[in-house]
Design a protein around this motif. Structure first.
Motif, short mmCIF file in Angstrom:
data_model
loop_
_atom_site.label_atom_id
_atom_site.label_comp_id
_atom_site.label_asym_id
_atom_site.label_seq_id
_atom_site.Cartn_x
_atom_site.Cartn_y
_atom_site.Cartn_z
N CYS A 1 18.87 -32.72 5.26
CA CYS A 1 19.31 -34.12 5.34
C CYS A 1 18.51 -34.96 4.34
O CYS A 1 17.31 -34.75 4.15
N CYS B 1 14.67 -35.93 4.79
CA CYS B 1 13.95 -34.97 5.65
C CYS B 1 12.55 -34.71 5.10
O CYS B 1 12.39 -34.47 3.91
N CYS C 1 15.57 -25.42 10.11
CA CYS C 1 15.67 -26.22 8.88
C CYS C 1 14.43 -25.97 8.03
O CYS C 1 14.51 -25.73 6.83
N CYS D 1 11.78 -35.56 11.22
CA CYS D 1 13.19 -35.21 11.20
C CYS D 1 13.98 -36.51 11.25
O CYS D 1 14.04 -37.15 12.30
N VAL D 2 14.54 -36.89 10.12
CA VAL D 2 15.20 -38.21 10.06
C VAL D 2 16.43 -38.27 10.95
O VAL D 2 16.85 -39.33 11.40
N ILE E 1 22.95 -29.43 9.00
CA ILE E 1 23.08 -30.70 9.71
C ILE E 1 23.77 -31.77 8.89
O ILE E 1 24.50 -32.60 9.41
S1 SF4 Z 1 14.78 -31.21 10.21
FE1 SF4 Z 1 16.04 -32.90 10.83
S2 SF4 Z 1 16.19 -34.12 9.03
FE2 SF4 Z 1 15.44 -32.19 8.36
S3 SF4 Z 1 17.27 -31.11 7.78
FE3 SF4 Z 1 16.88 -30.58 9.88
S4 SF4 Z 1 18.05 -32.04 11.03
FE4 SF4 Z 1 17.96 -32.82 8.99
#
Ligand code: SF4
Ligand SMILES: Cc1ncc(C[n+]2csc(CCOP(=O)(O)OP(=O)(O)O)c2C)c(N)n1
Ligand SMILES: Cc1ncc(C[n+]2csc(CCOP(=O)(O)OP(=O)(O)O)c2C)c(N)n1
Ligand code: SF4
Ligand SMILES: [Mg+2]
Ligand SMILES: [Mg+2]
Lengths: 629, 349, 629, 349
Positions: free
Chosen positions: B33, B36, B67, B217-218, C50
């Motif tokens: 995202c 992030c 992620c 985590c935005v 996401i």
């Molecule tokens: S950690 Fe949160 S902000 Fe980063 S990619 Fe994953 S969902 Fe998106």
């Protein structure tokens, strides 16, 4: 009373309490017979416990060289009060029963169809030895001495063996020799020695055994040597019976054979992991990085490794796993043998997965196949699981000596080094350049700016780029199937056995028998027993999965086939039906899953019953006669 | 590889000691995202490796699933990477490390990947002192599965769906300290000045180097009520600044006497810690533990290098491995041959 | 150019970027059609990411009430530049293409056999809305408005849905309605509306749908409700796509339906475990202690749970597991669907193990079968695994309403409480008193001095005493087989379907089709398509393992049977061959494993090709036409 | 059950408040090696439950796999037991505990079972503060698999086959402290006087009570060179004695003022800690941690109650569970019925 007779042909069983040092004494007995050049196969039947529970040691002597269990006991040596009743009962009519007569034999233990030999073991040892520990340990040696007289074991051999055994602890030799002699003397003075069952060096013995200079070793040691010779450098494991001794032996030999002459440092790494998931993870990491790595485990560990096995299959990382099978499910019977991980190993992990399996039947094959496992794993960039079992892995088997061809070169498979990369136009990790489903891999650090890629358990395209496109996924998993097909021609082929002569053959249609691993020896014996009765059965021993086409041919050439295995659900039979597209009516299961190795008698009985009961053609399982001793 | 940014080498781009430009340390374009925290960590790793002049292809990248574990795709495109399974990267890294002791290993993980499913392997990785840099991109939630609390989520931190976490969060840095990690640090993805030298130090360290990086985590944990949001983190940050001067490089900046604490790493690199008042002797585990605990008690986030033992014994030493990597040994070095086997046979008769 | 026509019969597909709020807008579209009483089936095809990657949403409208995927796209709405090329290509000749015309369409994207509708979505939203987030979100609503005009959706319904959706956030309603109207107006002004493909309320629609008051729900929500109604009190889980929403929904309903009225405290416990091993361990502990407990997971979790599943099987502890299958192996494609855990689930864990599986095909069945799973698990004291998949679990399906019979009583199985224990003479945990293989268990704390025993994963005798005796082991595992046999009569029976009328039937021999779960809807549709062509195929939908004997009968009544499933290796076919003793020549696989749900067209094509290619009888796999969109 | 010793109730055997004699708390005859420390722990558990007058059948026994995990067969024959799988007992105990909050739970494990394969579950068990007594029979080796080193084996301790352990041993008590355990103790299987009251206290405590018990393995780790042998343990022991007076029991012994520190548990039981000089405030985590660390540094084995938080919030509270055990809820309490379902259907149209 008719007594059992037999030269170089009988079964002796010892009943002891574990933790009392009986195992080494009983092993001494078996080894002595082996040194006399007489075919012998010892089996240690021990509890999942360290001290105080019943344990048995069964020794079969067979001039024909049958190494499987026959079934039944001709001579029982019982030094365990807890089990004496069942031990007495288990002796064949006309058999013999040796016991510690320090306490008189209870009335209800007396049978009139067997011969008793009471030896006051405890009393003798209390009298002769001061140290308490010795008093206990040497009881076992005393009865070995007595057996030497009763069965005609060459005494000097026993002495030699003792001095080998106590190299370094010389002062232990004399009391042991003394104990041997006490037993020997007691027997000669009190019993008519030798018995109608006895040993005779140079007596008629199967030629194939006399010829080659046999060795006596267990499968786990052989597998460990295979790992050494196969060039394994990383062993990651977690202790579990009956696989532990694989890594113990690997460590022992590596310390001898893998020390860098220059620096004295180690050309191997052994890591005791925190559990089986970690052990397999380490093997995957090392395999990915280009080292030959392996682990050894048993059922519960296999279950825990399944996620990582799926990763290795899909990410195409070489992995070698030695599964020394024990009785499942779950914790099951940790110190009993079975062949019940076949399906769990073949299809380990979720999704569409298949793994290469090898089925060794002898220590010699444990050695050869472990070496081969590394070649196959690197050639096919996938897990290879060697399916041994407790019976093969932890018992000593008479085997032709291990052989090594010094011209052997490791097959590292399709790996591109820096030079090769520079020579390659376009390279893609998952490009099936050769059409055999096997692609070219590269190792980390190989080249400054070529051949780097991302290994992953998720879907990717031929260039190793993450992809969720259906075409890419299908193309990739279809290639994995193609690769598995290719493997069929490279894995060990099934072995036929020269058909047995049958004098007055009965009409039965063409009969065949399929088996693998430790079911082989008793299967061959059963087939010969049945041949005597006029049943002619051809045999094929399965040695690997995926199956070679000669298996299909064998099945098609016969009207009825017995699949002999040591599990409840006939797992190999299922695997054959799945993969060979064979109808069920042809395949009849012959099973033993009691935890103690299948016997020739059980196999023969199940096949005989099945052949008599007409129509038996489509019976899934032949009448079950479980041998549970 | 198609997925590596085609790096057009600009004539005037600065190069490092090896002649590489920073773009030689790029990876694929991130699919995380926008905003992030993890992307900042990827950038910091790229810059650290560039500045320390490490050959990109002599680094191996490992991760689990999440992620955060996707990050290795987004830096060092010239390096091999292994995106293994969830929570089990430590074992894969251990195996890789013993197979080839000559590469440098970077492990990237998440708080879920390390503190939940990976906890057992993480602790045993520390115990073995595997020679690698282990970075946890700690956002206090499961990003990839859409925001559940993780085992490091602070007590009372409010999740996006509005629940306050009733469990105490695991402090990975304290845990690493207790379990004997030889390099323990904490940082913040938004603090490039601190994070880069920390990574450089970690890469130079021999042994297990752990960096717990707060990485917001935005999408699921950047709201009011989350203790890991950019705002909350910035507000509670107590940063202990430092520099890292790699081996073979002369110290350019002059530090005023007494303003810094210098530690020399095993490979000759030097880390300069700037005194802040909050700091303490870097080689004292219990002091480090105290500092972390009291900061936590005050709801503060103490960042910087907490502890360092430059001379710890790594797994290669513990296993007494030969200097030549195991994966390079030839048949002659591995296979004892038929004669030896004959003697083995002899012993079995 | 000939344009595609069709009232209440077409496929619309949306191409978006994930994280831009398109899903809810597209869902609005599907729900509106549903409210019009027209059969609709939406499918969300999203990435494992996401934000920022391509995502699709496919909506099928089918007057006949076909809910499976048909294949092909009639109208494409593309608001994702990354995928526009493949999206244009995927439209059927004569179809329609809606796109954001803020930027002009590139030349190479122009086809002369489809109709384009450019709508300046970005431009319009930039103009009308200030807030950046709104500008992005409402783009999606604008094209929905346009579709309302193009396809003739009743506008008031859309408005109602919006106000439902934004209950609580009323101020969001007006901009959304405005966006709808902008799109509607633009379309009416610039295009001739409605299109030849269109909706018509009250138009001819399959009666079975008009009759019952259908609901629109996904399988995971239904399974969660089943757990509530089935009396589950303990849910232990670890997040994993696509199973996560099962526990999310359970939590949501439990908070509403399981609060103790007196105290306001919870009559349920939900624990987010540290991983899947722990999740299953918690379920085992709770089940052992007499609570109805369950977990939900997907492939990787299933692999990690296998050791515990083996324990539950062998220690005989009730366990309910919902496996929402995704594309394997390993991490595979986490957001794509498959039916590829069949073998891994049926035989999970080492040793001889078998587990009860349920195969729901509709949300309604997810509900019913989850309730039933708890009854079966406690009745048979063993794991029950409900095999759902991403397609069923995460997509909204039109379904008859859930029904509940208030006279339902939980079947807690054979549990002896204190009273019963006092009444029992001799009790043994593993005594097969009733001969059905199911023994009587007791719960901790039940009685001061009766019924206490030790549960273990190791071998035991009938009195639950640890035992390594072969007889005890064999007796125990044979009983487990007997228990599994007993289960056959209690699990959901396979469902036949009224045979389809065939006008001029071709000579083919008796054809049958077997399938399960989400392969059912497209399978029925394919069978009807083939009926049109003169092929008569009888169907049977498998709903559980172990298989009911009616499955054997069905197989024997037919000459050739197609087994339709969504995995590479034909896993259900293998399971049938293993368990029903069926020869391979009879069973032909029809497969799709591209990750996107199998389509009626694929099924029909594979069967057609196979029937044409003579002799096709023993072909394992019919020609593979993978639908990969 | 045949495997329970037939307990002939001797007329003059003393009985506890419930009228049970100690033999009512017996289990089967042990199959462990003669002299194994584990048997003393079994005896201590039996005595503790007898002395504290706990109804045997209201206790559930759980364990993993190992010699230590066999122990539950050897005490409390009237209690249900669950010998689960290796290293995963914590999760089974957690599930059992939420299913029936009214029973008392004793978990017995080994150092391999807990610190190796079970490490992840152990830490998360602590984090959830599951209401149970968790005893590790810590012999610093894998007994059942014949003596391999475990993760708690001390650095340098020599195994039976003669190798010195090159890894630092994990200190489970410190770990439990760091992770927030509400009751942390260490003892020695040979110290009945200390072990029994500790177990009684643990059983009375609400929340997770951890007791790390040094329990020598006579077969594989009782030789010279092993730091867990009886001899070595006795030599290095620093025991902090204590008594436990359960609820509803008046305090018989009189303690001289200032010689003891008394702590009242949640259920009213009182623990009296005898001052030894080495002791400290029992409710101070960091003091406890310091004490453990310095003892370890000196090679001493500090035993006794290290830390106690009598009012911690256990998992039942965290989950806000109803007072009636979940496994006793009836259909009417569990099943919302058809009317509610109709409204659900309504919401899905
Ligand atoms: S950690 Fe949160 S902000 Fe980063 S990619 Fe994953 S969902 Fe998106
Ligand atoms: C065995 C297994 N269980 C569950 C999952 C699903 N899963 C993927 S990522 C993830 C958690 C990620 O959290 P974290 O490690 O903190 O990474 P983040 O996304 O927050 O950066 C989970 C539970 C999985 N991939 N594998
Ligand atoms: C999954 C699995 N791996 C390995 C084993 C083998 N195993 C049984 S007990 C044990 C270790 C026991 O050590 P510990 O927990 O310290 O108990 P102890 O015997 O020392 O009391 C192992 C590795 C097993 N039973 N299951
Ligand atoms: S092996 Fe050790 S731990 Fe096991 S029973 Fe014997 S003494 Fe006890
Ligand atoms: Mg996270
Ligand atoms: Mg131990």
């Amino acid at each position: 009373m008719k007594q059992i007779k037999g030269v170089n042909d009988f079964v002796v069983k010892f009943a002891n309490v574990n933790g009392t040092g009986s195992a080494s004494a009983n092993h001494l007995f078996a080894k002595a017979i082996f040194r006399m050049g007489i075919p012998v196969s010892p089996r240690n039947i021990f509890p999942s416990n360290i001290q105080g529970l019943p344990t048995w040691y069964e020794v079969r002597v067979s001039s024909k060289g049958y190494l499987g269990r026959r079934g039944g006991v001709d001579l029982m040596v019982c030094v365990n009060a807890q089990t004496m009743e069942q031990d007495v009962a288990s002796v064949e009519p006309g058999g013999y029963f040796v016991y510690d007569s320090t306490k008189p034999l209870a009335e209800h233990l007396k049978r009139d169809d067997i011969t008793y030999f009471g030896i006051p073991l405890t009393e003798m040892c209390m009298r002769e030895f001061k140290e308490q520990r010795l008093q206990q340990l040497l009881k076992n040696v005393v009865y070995i001495g007595a057996l030497a007289a009763l069965l005609n074991i060459r005494f000097p051999i026993l002495k030699d063996l003792l001095s080998d055994q106590f190299k370094g602890k010389e002062k232990l030799i004399s009391p042991n020799v003394q104990a041997l002699e006490m037993g020997y003397q007691f027997a000669t003075e009190n019993f008519t020695c030798p018995l109608p069952i006895r040993l005779q060096q140079g007596g008629d013995v199967a030629p194939h055994i006399l010829e080659s200079e046999h060795i006596l070793m267990n499968g786990n040691t052989a597998a460990a040597l295979g790992a050494i010779y196969g060039g394994a450098t990383v062993a990651a494991w977690y202790p579990i019976t009956p696989s532990t001794s694989v890594v113990d032996a690997f460590a022992k030999y590596a310390e001898r054979m893998r020390i860098d002459p220059g620096t004295g440092k180690k050309n191997f790494a052994i890591i005791q992991a925190e559990d089986e998931l970690a052990a397999m993870g380490m093997v995957v990491g090392a395999g990915w990085n280009g080292a030959r790595a392996f682990t050894a485990t048993s059922g519960p560990g296999l279950s825990l490794m399944s996620e990582f096995l799926g990763l290795a299959y899909f990410a195409e990382v070489p992995v070698v796993l030695v599964d020394v099978q024990r009785s499942g499910p779950s914790t099951g019977m940790p110190t009993r043998s079975q062949q019940s991980d076949v399906l769990a190993a073949a299809y380990a992990s979720h999704g569409d997965t298949k793994h290469i399996l090898l089925f060794p039947a002898t220590p010699r094959e444990c050695f050869d196949m472990t070496v081969q496992a590394f070649d196959l794993a690197e050639r096919f960039q996938t897990p290879v699981i060697m399916m041994s079992d407790l019976d093969l892995g932890m018992n000593d088997w008479m085997s032709p000596p291990l052989e090594w061809d010094d011209s052997y070169e490791m097959d590292r498979g399709k790996v591109l080094d820096a030079k090769a990369l520079d020579a390659t136009e376009t390279w893609g990790r998952y490009l099936d350049v050769d059409g055999d489903g096997i692609c070219y891999r590269t190792l980390p650090g190989a080249h400054p700016d070529k051949g780097a890629f991302f290994t992953r358990g998720s879907s990717k395209d031929e260039m190793a780029v993450y992809s969720e496109r259906g075409e890419d996924y299908v193309q990739n998993v279809d290639r994995l199937l193609r690769k598995f097909e290719t493997a069929k021609a490279h894995v060990p082929k099934p072995k036929p056995h020269p058909p047995v002569k049958v004098k007055r053959p009965k009409k039965t249609g063409r009969l065949g028998a399929l088996f693998f691993g430790t079911s082989a020896s008793p299967a061959y014996e059963a087939v010969e027993m049945l041949a005597e009765e006029g049943y002619s059965i051809n045999t094929l021993r399965i040695r690997a999965f995926p199956f070679h086409q000669s298996l299909d041919e064998f099945i098609h050439e016969h009207d009825k086939i017995y699949v002999i295995e040591q599990n409840r659900d006939g797992q190999m039979r299922q695997l054959i039906m799945n993969e060979c597209q064979i109808g069920p009516e042809k395949l009849t299961s012959v099973l033993n899953y009691s935890g103690t190795p299948i016997t020739a008698r059980t196999i023969a009985a199940q096949i005989r019953d099945d052949l008599k009961a007409k129509p038996a053609k489509s019976a899934k399982t032949a009448a079950r006669r479980q041998e549970t001793a | 590889m198609t997925y590596i940014k085609p790096n057009f080498r600009h004539p005037r781009l600065p190069t490092n000691a090896l002649g590489y430009t920073v773009s030689d340390y790029d990876g694929a374009i991130s699919t995380l995202c926008a905003g992030c925290g993890h992307d900042s960590i990827s950038a910091a790793i790229r810059n650290a490796c560039f500045l320390s002049s490490i050959q990109p292809h002599r680094i191996a990248k490992l991760s689990g699933i999440g992620c955060s574990s996707k990050m290795p795709t987004y830096f060092l495109g010239k390096s091999h990477g292994f995106n293994s399974v969830h929570g089990r990267m430590p074992s894969v890294a251990t195996g890789a490390s013993v197979a080839n002791r000559d590469l440098k290993y970077i492990g990237v993980s998440g708080d879920g990947d390390t503190a939940s499913i990976g906890m057992g392997q993480f602790i045993h990785l520390i115990r073995r002192n595997v020679n690698m840099t282990y970075i946890v991109a700690n956002n206090g939630c499961y990003g990839l599965t859409k925001g559940q609390d993780s085992a490091t989520t602070d007590l009372g931190s409010v999740s996006k769906i509005g629940y306050a976490n009733p469990f105490d969060g695991i402090d990975l840095a304290s845990l690493a300290l207790l379990q004997g990690a030889s390099f323990v640090a904490r940082s913040f993805s938004g603090d490039k000045e601190q994070l880069e030298p920390l990574i450089r130090g970690a890469m130079a360290h021999r042994g297990f180097a752990f960096i717990d990086v707060v990485s917001p985590c935005v999408t699921f944990a950047n709201h009011v009520g989350s203790t890991r949001s950019y705002a909350a983190t910035r507000e509670n940050l107590d940063a202990m600044p430092l520099d890292c001067v790699p081996m073979r490089e002369e110290i350019r900046t002059q530090y005023e006497a007494g303003t810094t604490q210098a530690v020399t790493l095993h490979d000759g690199s030097v880390i300069h810690l700037h005194k802040t008042g909050k700091d303490y002797r870097i080689d004292d585990r219990s002091e480090a533990m105290m500092a972390l605990q009291s900061a936590k008690a005050e709801g503060r986030i103490l960042t910087g290098l907490m502890f360092l033992d430059p001379n710890s014994q790594d797994l290669h030493q513990t296993l007494d491995l030969a200097t030549k990597p195991l994966n390079e040994l030839s048949k002659d070095e591995l296979c004892p041959g038929s004669r030896v086997l004959d003697s083995v046979n002899q012993g079995l008769r």
